[in-house]
Write an enzyme that holds these catalytic residues in place. Structure first.
Site, mmCIF file in Angstrom:
data_model
loop_
_atom_site.group_PDB
_atom_site.id
_atom_site.type_symbol
_atom_site.label_atom_id
_atom_site.label_comp_id
_atom_site.label_asym_id
_atom_site.label_seq_id
_atom_site.Cartn_x
_atom_site.Cartn_y
_atom_site.Cartn_z
ATOM 1 N N ASP A 1 0.760 -1.313 -0.024
ATOM 2 C CA ASP A 1 -0.068 0.106 0.046
ATOM 3 C C ASP A 1 0.884 1.263 -0.060
ATOM 4 O O ASP A 1 2.244 1.207 0.221
ATOM 5 C CB ASP A 1 -1.126 -0.056 1.181
ATOM 6 C CG ASP A 1 -0.202 -0.486 2.676
ATOM 7 O OD1 ASP A 1 0.893 -0.552 2.591
ATOM 8 O OD2 ASP A 1 -0.955 -1.029 3.255
ATOM 9 N N ASN B 1 -7.483 -3.192 14.743
ATOM 10 C CA ASN B 1 -8.751 -3.125 14.329
ATOM 11 C C ASN B 1 -8.937 -4.341 13.508
ATOM 12 O O ASN B 1 -9.859 -4.337 12.794
ATOM 13 C CB ASN B 1 -9.471 -1.669 13.792
ATOM 14 C CG ASN B 1 -8.560 -1.485 12.245
ATOM 15 O OD1 ASN B 1 -7.839 -2.273 11.792
ATOM 16 N ND2 ASN B 1 -9.053 -0.416 11.984
ATOM 17 N N HIS C 1 -7.277 -4.833 10.803
ATOM 18 C CA HIS C 1 -6.881 -4.658 9.337
ATOM 19 C C HIS C 1 -5.834 -5.242 8.606
ATOM 20 O O HIS C 1 -4.901 -5.430 9.461
ATOM 21 C CB HIS C 1 -7.044 -3.135 9.016
ATOM 22 C CG HIS C 1 -5.670 -2.389 9.360
ATOM 23 N ND1 HIS C 1 -5.746 -0.961 9.211
ATOM 24 C CD2 HIS C 1 -4.319 -2.753 9.664
ATOM 25 C CE1 HIS C 1 -4.425 -0.751 9.744
ATOM 26 N NE2 HIS C 1 -3.489 -1.694 9.803
ATOM 27 N N GLU D 1 -9.734 -2.152 5.648
ATOM 28 C CA GLU D 1 -10.151 -1.867 6.999
ATOM 29 C C GLU D 1 -11.574 -2.687 7.254
ATOM 30 O O GLU D 1 -12.010 -3.423 6.397
ATOM 31 C CB GLU D 1 -10.734 -0.338 7.120
ATOM 32 C CG GLU D 1 -9.477 0.622 6.839
ATOM 33 C CD GLU D 1 -8.366 0.574 8.276
ATOM 34 O OE1 GLU D 1 -8.535 0.019 8.913
ATOM 35 O OE2 GLU D 1 -7.779 1.608 7.967
#
Ligand code: PGA
Length: 258
Positions: A80, A151, A153, A158
């Site tokens: 990314d 979280n 991800h 996400e």
């Protein structure tokens, strides 16, 4: 015998400390690179950024210094990149990789690929398709490194991401931006969007090696390995991969049932 038993979630490989996990993964990478060089076979690595990866790359650089390998046929794809930062920005993922791995290990820069954040800002669909096509042209990813967000991800997939999501532009989750705020000198400086490989491409990698260290990752590791397979925890959507290893220290494994 049932030919299609439900796949049991993989047991994490719990090691004494992060250094041991990083050393194990660096050793596997070194072996893959050395075998590729010996056989004249291209090797394609999927690479990640983040604090967890610093130790992996340091261990790999050390291993390559001790036992050099011809890297001229190695191609890399990073997961990314932030939108809105020039590649040379000190907090870009390109800068991170150059500092921690590509520079010290001597990877050929022209073989080290990132999703095109500049194109993505103008033509998001095109940038995603171009990256997918480039990975496919190289025959897919042999080994993909992954961290995990608190979280759940993976890359910037996400919570809420579909298992068939492909490389695309995404808004960053508030937790992800909060986690990056210190480095950027304040939340308002953190980019709001990124371009990320999708879960479809991650699931297509031939080997997945996910590392998680520290108590802050315990809930995410539990959700990944013991919770439902659900977009609520994107990492859980990788759980049935045929060659997934999850390497943790004791703290990151502490919320798993014994
Ligand atoms: P970290 O990030 O290695 O900095 O904890 C992991 C991630 O968010 O994927």
């Amino acid at each position: 015998m049932d030919e299609h038993p439900p796949a049991a979630p993989p047991a994490p490989i719990v090691v004494a400390d992060p250094a041991e996990a990083c050393g194990r993964v660096a050793e596997e990478l070194h072996t893959l690179l050395a075998e590729g060089a010996r056989d004249g076979r291209p090797v394609v690595l999927g690479l990640a950024t983040g604090g967890t990866m610093v130790g992996v790359y340091a261990a790999l650089v050390e291993r390559l210094r001790a036992e050099p390998v011809d890297l001229s046929r190695v191609t890399t794809f990073n997961l990314d990149e932030f939108l809105g930062l020039p590649a040379e920005h000190p907090l870009s993922f390109w800068s991170f990789m150059t500092q921690h791995l590509f520079g010290p290990a001597g990877f050929a820069p022209e073989r080290c690929h990132f999703p095109d954040a500049e194109l993505a800002a103008q033509q998001p669909g095109l940038a995603g398709e171009a990256y997918q096509a480039l990975i496919a042209r190289h025959g897919g990813i042999d080994l993909q490194l992954l961290g995990i967000g608190r979280n759940g991800h993976v890359a910037f997939n996400e919570p809420g991401t579909s298992a068939v999501a492909v490389t695309r532009v995404v808004p960053l989750h508030e937790h992800t931006r909060e986690d990056a705020a210190a480095a950027f000198g304040g939340l308002e400086q953190v980019p709001t969007h990124a371009i990320t490989m999708g879960l479809l491409e991650l699931r297509a990698a031939r080997r997945l090696r996910l590392l998680a260290f520290g108590a802050g990752k315990a809930a995410a590791v539990r959700a990944m390995l013991s919770g439902p397979v659900s977009p609520a925890c994107p990492a859980s959507l990788l759980r049935n991969h045929a060659d997934l290893q999850v390497l943790t220290d004791g703290a990151a494994a502490s919320a798993l049932d014994a």
